[in-house]
Scaffold this motif. Sequence first.
Motif, PDB file in Angstrom:
ATOM      1  N   LEU A 100       0.834  -1.202   0.000  1.00 26.44           N
ATOM      2  CA  LEU A 100       0.000   0.000   0.000  1.00 26.44           C
ATOM      3  C   LEU A 100       0.872   1.258   0.000  1.00 26.44           C
ATOM      4  N   LEU A 101       1.960   1.246   0.777  1.00 28.17           N
ATOM      5  CA  LEU A 101       2.878   2.381   0.772  1.00 28.17           C
ATOM      6  C   LEU A 101       3.482   2.593  -0.619  1.00 28.17           C
ATOM      7  N   ALA A 102       3.918   1.504  -1.233  1.00 29.79           N
ATOM      8  CA  ALA A 102       4.485   1.614  -2.577  1.00 29.79           C
ATOM      9  C   ALA A 102       3.446   2.132  -3.566  1.00 29.79           C
ATOM     10  N   GLY A 103       2.195   1.677  -3.408  1.00 26.94           N
ATOM     11  CA  GLY A 103       1.129   2.134  -4.287  1.00 26.94           C
ATOM     12  C   GLY A 103       0.842   3.612  -4.106  1.00 26.94           C
ATOM     13  N   ILE A 104       0.773   4.062  -2.855  1.00 25.52           N
ATOM     14  CA  ILE A 104       0.510   5.482  -2.586  1.00 25.52           C
ATOM     15  C   ILE A 104       1.658   6.336  -3.129  1.00 25.52           C
ATOM     16  N   GLY A 105       2.884   5.896  -2.895  1.00 24.39           N
ATOM     17  CA  GLY A 105       4.030   6.642  -3.404  1.00 24.39           C
ATOM     18  C   GLY A 105       4.026   6.740  -4.921  1.00 24.39           C
ATOM     19  N   THR A 106       3.652   5.644  -5.577  1.00 24.37           N
ATOM     20  CA  THR A 106       3.589   5.640  -7.043  1.00 24.37           C
ATOM     21  C   THR A 106       2.493   6.561  -7.550  1.00 24.37           C
ATOM     22  N   VAL A 107       1.309   6.499  -6.911  1.00 25.24           N
ATOM     23  CA  VAL A 107       0.189   7.341  -7.324  1.00 25.24           C
ATOM     24  C   VAL A 107       0.537   8.816  -7.190  1.00 25.24           C
ATOM     25  N   VAL A 108       1.122   9.184  -6.047  1.00 29.05           N
ATOM     26  CA  VAL A 108       1.488  10.591  -5.826  1.00 29.05           C
ATOM     27  C   VAL A 108       2.511  11.048  -6.864  1.00 29.05           C
ATOM     28  N   THR A 109       3.538  10.230  -7.088  1.00 34.36           N
ATOM     29  CA  THR A 109       4.600  10.610  -8.023  1.00 34.36           C
ATOM     30  C   THR A 109       4.074  10.748  -9.445  1.00 34.36           C
ATOM     31  N   LEU A 110       3.262   9.804  -9.895  1.00 33.81           N
ATOM     32  CA  LEU A 110       2.706   9.877 -11.246  1.00 33.81           C
ATOM     33  C   LEU A 110       1.747  11.054 -11.388  1.00 33.81           C
ATOM     34  N   ALA A 111       0.950  11.301 -10.343  1.00 34.75           N
ATOM     35  CA  ALA A 111       0.003  12.415 -10.389  1.00 34.75           C
ATOM     36  C   ALA A 111       0.741  13.742 -10.528  1.00 34.75           C
ATOM     37  N   VAL A 112       1.819  13.890  -9.775  1.00 31.06           N
ATOM     38  CA  VAL A 112       2.600  15.127  -9.866  1.00 31.06           C
ATOM     39  C   VAL A 112       3.253  15.256 -11.242  1.00 31.06           C
ATOM     40  N   ALA A 113       3.763  14.153 -11.753  1.00 31.29           N
ATOM     41  CA  ALA A 113       4.411  14.189 -13.068  1.00 31.29           C
ATOM     42  C   ALA A 113       3.431  14.612 -14.159  1.00 31.29           C
ATOM     43  N   LEU A 114       2.210  14.087 -14.102  1.00 32.15           N
ATOM     44  CA  LEU A 114       1.195  14.474 -15.085  1.00 32.15           C
ATOM     45  C   LEU A 114       0.840  15.948 -14.965  1.00 32.15           C
ATOM     46  N   ALA A 115       0.680  16.404 -13.720  1.00 34.71           N
ATOM     47  CA  ALA A 115       0.320  17.808 -13.513  1.00 34.71           C
ATOM     48  C   ALA A 115       1.450  18.737 -13.957  1.00 34.71           C
ATOM     49  N   MET A 116       2.698  18.363 -13.661  1.00 32.85           N
ATOM     50  CA  MET A 116       3.837  19.178 -14.065  1.00 32.85           C
ATOM     51  C   MET A 116       3.959  19.249 -15.586  1.00 32.85           C
ATOM     52  N   GLY A 117       3.653  18.139 -16.234  1.00 33.11           N
ATOM     53  CA  GLY A 117       3.765  18.090 -17.684  1.00 33.11           C
ATOM     54  C   GLY A 117       2.631  18.767 -18.417  1.00 33.11           C
ATOM     55  N   GLY A 118       1.600  19.194 -17.670  1.00 31.49           N
ATOM     56  CA  GLY A 118       0.454  19.826 -18.323  1.00 31.49           C
ATOM     57  C   GLY A 118      -0.195  18.912 -19.337  1.00 31.49           C
TER      58      GLY A 118
END
Length: 244
Positions: A100-118
Amino acid sequence: MAGAGAAELLLGGIVLLAASVQWLTGMGFALIAVPVLVLLLGPTQGVVLANCAAGVISIGGLAAGWRRVRIGAMVPLVIAAACTVPAGSWAAARLSEPVLLAGIGTVVTLAVALAMGGARIPALTGTKGAVTAGAVGGFMNSAAGVGGPPYSLYAMNAGWSVREFVPNAQFYGIAVNVFSVAVNGVPRLSGSAWSVAVAAMVTGALIGRALAPRVRERGVRRLIFALALAGGFSVLIKGLLGMA
């Protein structure tokens, strides 16, 4: 005792910072707070505290801008989120803590990457796009406490201005967090931890309100991305180490 005091101090600091950012931008509480909260309290309690706090702050933030809420656009988002929140809670309850920790970390990181990339995603337009964003956001919110990025991508693809984005983000935040709290319950914290969290939430909201006219949006977004990436990576690494 000293360790408990330090943990509560860190809890208060991260809630204060996240609450300030949430007030400034309409969202961002979960991206900043969830990684630290799950490390402090564990995945389940960290997520439900983020759900509670983000929902309460959204209520305060919406009070000034509720007339700008696009009800027609938000209804499909909210209904879709309500349908998938139970699935996210069910999935999180059946995963081990390291996974679950790995999943949350992955979700947060991917979400930020998508938002940063517009990221521009043609599928996230119109009613179908709203349903897709709401469904993904509801699942992510109840499972990992991070339900805002799908809404952000939908609003970005719809071409909404910041003036439109913020009150609608607050409206969506209230709805999806109410659903998540209804399914996951409220966090089990000590009396002193609750006092610290509530005081930090109120103080952070007041700070964010005071800073709103003076802070540039671009600077705030950069701060959110930097903190969220650092937190997402730390949670991901802890989860991966736990699975090793």
